[in-house]
Design an enzyme around this catalytic site. Structure first.
Site, PDB file in Angstrom:
ATOM      1  N   GLU A  55       0.889  -1.166   0.033  1.00  0.00           N
ATOM      2  CA  GLU A  55       0.095  -0.066  -0.180  1.00  0.00           C
ATOM      3  C   GLU A  55       1.087   1.217   0.037  1.00  0.00           C
ATOM      4  O   GLU A  55       0.433   2.394  -0.250  1.00  0.00           O
ATOM      5  CB  GLU A  55      -0.943  -0.096   1.216  1.00  0.00           C
ATOM      6  CG  GLU A  55      -2.139  -1.142   1.187  1.00  0.00           C
ATOM      7  CD  GLU A  55      -1.698  -2.468   1.597  1.00  0.00           C
ATOM      8  OE1 GLU A  55      -0.483  -2.350   1.831  1.00  0.00           O
ATOM      9  OE2 GLU A  55      -2.745  -3.175   1.756  1.00  0.00           O
ATOM     10  N   PHE A 117     -11.234  -8.036  14.017  1.00  0.00           N
ATOM     11  CA  PHE A 117     -10.268  -8.526  12.886  1.00  0.00           C
ATOM     12  C   PHE A 117      -9.822  -7.193  12.181  1.00  0.00           C
ATOM     13  O   PHE A 117     -10.640  -6.458  11.479  1.00  0.00           O
ATOM     14  CB  PHE A 117     -10.672  -9.479  12.325  1.00  0.00           C
ATOM     15  CG  PHE A 117      -9.647 -10.128  11.278  1.00  0.00           C
ATOM     16  CD1 PHE A 117      -8.453 -10.524  11.840  1.00  0.00           C
ATOM     17  CD2 PHE A 117      -9.791 -10.110   9.955  1.00  0.00           C
ATOM     18  CE1 PHE A 117      -7.306 -10.889  10.612  1.00  0.00           C
ATOM     19  CE2 PHE A 117      -9.076 -10.552   8.913  1.00  0.00           C
ATOM     20  CZ  PHE A 117      -7.694 -10.694   9.398  1.00  0.00           C
ATOM     21  N   GLN A 118      -8.462  -6.833  11.975  1.00  0.00           N
ATOM     22  CA  GLN A 118      -8.006  -5.719  11.024  1.00  0.00           C
ATOM     23  C   GLN A 118      -8.677  -4.434  11.177  1.00  0.00           C
ATOM     24  O   GLN A 118      -8.761  -3.750  10.172  1.00  0.00           O
ATOM     25  CB  GLN A 118      -8.008  -6.136   9.549  1.00  0.00           C
ATOM     26  CG  GLN A 118      -7.313  -7.459   9.277  1.00  0.00           C
ATOM     27  CD  GLN A 118      -7.017  -7.437   7.827  1.00  0.00           C
ATOM     28  OE1 GLN A 118      -7.818  -7.125   6.870  1.00  0.00           O
ATOM     29  NE2 GLN A 118      -5.749  -8.197   7.529  1.00  0.00           N
ATOM     30  N   LYS A 167     -17.690  -1.177   6.402  1.00  0.00           N
ATOM     31  CA  LYS A 167     -18.101  -2.382   5.471  1.00  0.00           C
ATOM     32  C   LYS A 167     -19.506  -2.392   5.326  1.00  0.00           C
ATOM     33  O   LYS A 167     -20.226  -2.487   4.264  1.00  0.00           O
ATOM     34  CB  LYS A 167     -17.633  -3.634   5.825  1.00  0.00           C
ATOM     35  CG  LYS A 167     -17.633  -4.637   4.453  1.00  0.00           C
ATOM     36  CD  LYS A 167     -16.934  -5.905   5.021  1.00  0.00           C
ATOM     37  CE  LYS A 167     -17.070  -7.009   3.914  1.00  0.00           C
ATOM     38  NZ  LYS A 167     -16.369  -8.289   4.226  1.00  0.00           N
ATOM     39  N   MET A 486      24.410   8.989   1.134  1.00  0.00           N
ATOM     40  CA  MET A 486      24.393  10.312   1.820  1.00  0.00           C
ATOM     41  C   MET A 486      24.748  10.214   3.347  1.00  0.00           C
ATOM     42  O   MET A 486      25.415  10.900   3.763  1.00  0.00           O
ATOM     43  CB  MET A 486      22.770  10.836   1.585  1.00  0.00           C
ATOM     44  CG  MET A 486      22.519  12.469   2.121  1.00  0.00           C
ATOM     45  SD  MET A 486      23.592  13.360   1.485  1.00  0.00           S
ATOM     46  CE  MET A 486      22.542  14.035   0.210  1.00  0.00           C
TER      47      MET A 486
END
Ligand SMILES: Cc1cc2nc3c(=O)[nH]c(=O)nc-3n(C[C@H](O)[C@H](O)[C@H](O)COP(=O)(O)OP(=O)(O)OC[C@H]3O[C@@H](n4cnc5c(N)ncnc54)[C@H](O)[C@@H]3O)c2cc1C
Ligand SMILES: Cc1ncc(C[n+]2csc(CCOP(=O)(O)OP(=O)(O)O)c2C)c(N)n1
Length: 592
Positions: A55, A117-118, A167, A486
């Protein structure tokens, strides 16, 4: 219900709202909490969904897409880890003023707060890294919220917003209202039109200037192509020297005669000296970042400052200014150019001659010089050749973060705005490759190159799989020095050359890696072979990883060590190890 309103499910509303806001491409990754939306995506052809591999990649792709088109970038992620994975890209977009709309799935409203969940508190987590965010609990609010999200993302100082959609709201049926009939919900009404009196004062001050400099930034690019055109006009009619931040490159052409190069920590000597010695500074769409100002109490000590910015909170944030102009750069420049044309008729032609003589003296210092080599590819040379071989094409450049990013800014000449995508504010390693994919989605026929470091590229390399799946022929041009260059440079110069954890011992074979993903790998380690290898890369109609083996220990100069003033910069020929060590010892060793 009005004739334009319709009954739809939440998921249908999402797709309709995206279409009505002109969206044609979105970047996302599915999961349980967004399956109703994915089901709708499956059943339509108007919007292309690009399936990413992480993502964070979706967020940076949307950033590249947005920056190269001027449109809003759209991201779709699931709840929990999907949302937390995109946080880096949201913060990146917030700092660099990139308009993004991120839609996230959430657990059903009845389960919110139950450690479902999640489940995660997406609105809480993303509050500090977005311009605004919403949790939509009522399907009848969904359409208006999405329209408002697009408005807020792209107005004022652009930035990311999140719409979190449980949802059950995606399954529920409610009313769809198109953008044209949706009332504006919030009090967020940024002022675009600048105050006429302020512009008059600014032009009056500019008339008196004998050592002026224009310091332009990302806001000119944000404002759109017309602002860049007006900036060019302003430079031409005033004959002021102009420099730009990293984020503003391309708004004024690198080949322009008044161009001083980039300013700031790795800016040119002439740009930084002009900033230090100027009597009038015209800051246009830039935000006085610490990489620009260096030590604040030594920043342009004898100058009067004009600051044009659309975000009032940017004014006097880091540096006090004399004439604030709040509004859109394009509108401000339009008026400024008009007033200057009539106000400057009686100005003496030679009034800036002494100033230009100083600038030429600083230019003669050739602060970007480096020692060429026939045996090893110098990284600066690699960028110069890349530029020469791609400048006549329709090219877009993105970068990762590190020395290669600074060399790209110094040695690749940008002539147009929106051609340069880099992570400036957050400095996110892993940004460049997904951003390049986003650019390529928007410009399928263009040449899109991510100038990368060997460490940064490994942060989002999984998106090779995405590039191959969608036949996006993005080129990754790695300046491979085997180090986090760097970091190594700072350790060498500021930490007694103790190279703590900045060497990569188990480097992948980038050619084989490209092939494993289904792309093409090219390696080059000799200056004499470089042109042919770059040409091969350009001509390849597939994603390419180009492993350009460069000098391992080259340093990026000029450099203003952090906390130092513009006139204390280290130049390449002064920066022998001994000189650097002495300079630092004399001034007190500094930490990063
Ligand atoms: C390793 C590294 C080294 C770096 N070294 C340098 C360096 O040497 N030199 C350098 O320049 N940068 C450097 N940077 C980048 C630096 O950190 C900042 O990101 C950059 O200087 C900010 O650019 P900006 O001021 O143009 O601001 P941006 O972040 O582009 O902000 C734009 C400003 O314009 C305003 N604005 C936006 N839209 C409009 C509009 N339509 N009208 C009016 N105003 C608008 C915004 O409110 C904002 O204040 C470096 C970054 C990294 C990662
Ligand atoms: C995500 C992230 N982690 C750490 C850093 C700190 N950092 C800045 S530059 C750099 C090294 C980059 O190395 P490489 O990609 O090889 O580029 P080079 O400097 O060698 O050109 C690191 C670790 C960062 N900017 N971003």
């Amino acid at each position: 219900m009005s004739g334009t309103e319709m009954q739809m499910t939440g998921a249908e509303i999402v797709l309709q709202a995206l279409k009505d806001n002109g969206v044609t491409d979105i970047f996302g990754y599915p999961g349980g909490a967004v399956l109703p939306i994915y089901d709708e995506i499956f059943q339509q052809d108007d919007i292309q969904h690009i399936l990413v591999r992480h993502e964070q990649g979706a967020g940076h792709m949307a950033e590249g897409y947005a920056r190269s088109t001027g449109k809003v970038g759209v991201v779709l992620v699931t709840s929990g880890p999907g949302a937390t994975n995109v946080v880096t890209a949201l913060q990146d977009a917030l700092m660099d003023s990139i308009p993004l709309v991120c839609l996230s799935g959430q657990v059903p409203t009845t389960l919110i707060g139950s450690d479902a969940f999640q489940e995660c508190d997406t609105v809480g987590i993303t509050r500090p890294c977005t311009k605004h965010n919403w949790l939509v609990k009522d399907v009848n609010e969904l359409a208006r919220t999405i329209h408002e999200a697009f408005r807020i993302a792209q107005s004022g100082r652009p930035g990311p917003v999140v719409v979190d959609i449980p949802k059950d709201v995606q399954f529920a049926t409610g009313t769809y209202t198109p953008p044209s009939v949706s009332p504006i919900q919030s009090s967020y009404q940024p002022k675009k039109q600048p105050d006429h009196r302020r512009i008059q004062e600014a032009v009056e001050l500019m008339r008196t200037a004998r050592r002026p400099v224009i310091y332009s930034g990302g806001g000119v690019v944000n404002s759109g192509p017309e602002a860049s055109r007006l900036l060019r006009d302003l430079v031409e009619i005033t004959d002021f020297p102009i420099t730009s931040t990293l984020m503003g490159l391309g708004a004024y052409p690198a080949s322009g005669k008044n161009w001083l190069g980039m300013l700031g920590m790795h800016g040119t000597y002439e740009a930084n000296m002009a900033m230090h010695d100027c009597d009038v500074m015209v800051c246009i769409g830039a935000r006085f970042d610490d990489r620009i100002t260096g030590r604040l109490n030594a920043f342009a000590p004898n100058s009067k400052k004009i600051h044009i910015d659309i975000d009032p909170s940017s004014i006097n944030k880091n540096v006090r200014v004399d004439i604030p102009v709040v509004g859109d750069v394009g509108l401000a420049l339009e008026e400024m150019v008009m007033l200057w044309r009539s106000a400057a008729k009686d100005l003496a032609k030679n009034r800036l001659d002494d100033w230009w003589t100083s600038v030429e003296r600083w230019r003669a210092r050739k602060s970007l010089s480096y020692t060429p080599s026939n045996d090893v590819i110098m990284p600066q040379y690699a960028i110069q050749r890349l530029y020469e071989l791609t400048k006549d094409r329709d090219t877009y450049i993105t970068t990762e973060v590190g020395q290669h990013q600074m060399w790209a800014a110094q040695f690749y000449g940008f002539e147009q705005p929106n051609r340069w995508m880099t992570s400036g504010g957050l400095g996110t390693m892993g940004y460049g490759f997904p951003a390049a994919i986003g650019v390529q989605v928007a410009h399928p026929e263009s040449l899109v190159i991510d100038i990368a470091g060997d460490a940064s590229i490994q942060m989002c390399i999984q998106e090779m799989s995405c590039a191959v799946q969608y036949n996006l022929p993005v080129k990754i041009f790695i300046l491979n020095n085997q180090y986090m260059g760097m970091v190594r440079q700072w350790q060498q110069l500021l930490h007694g050359n103790r190279l703590s954890n900045s060497y990569t011992e188990a480097m992948p074979d980038f050619v084989k890696l490209a092939e494993a993903y289904g792309g093409v790998g090219i390696r080059c380690d000799k200056p004499q072979d470089l042109d042919a290898a770059i040409t091969q890369m350009i001509d390849t109609k597939a994603p390419v990883i180009f492993d350009c083996r460069v000098a391992n220990l080259a340093n990026c100069f000029p450099m203003i060590p952090s906390g130092k003033a513009h006139n204390e910069m280290l130049l390449p020929d002064e920066a022998t190890d001994e000189a650097v060590a002495n300079a630092i010892d004399a001034k007190g060793r500094q930490l990063v």
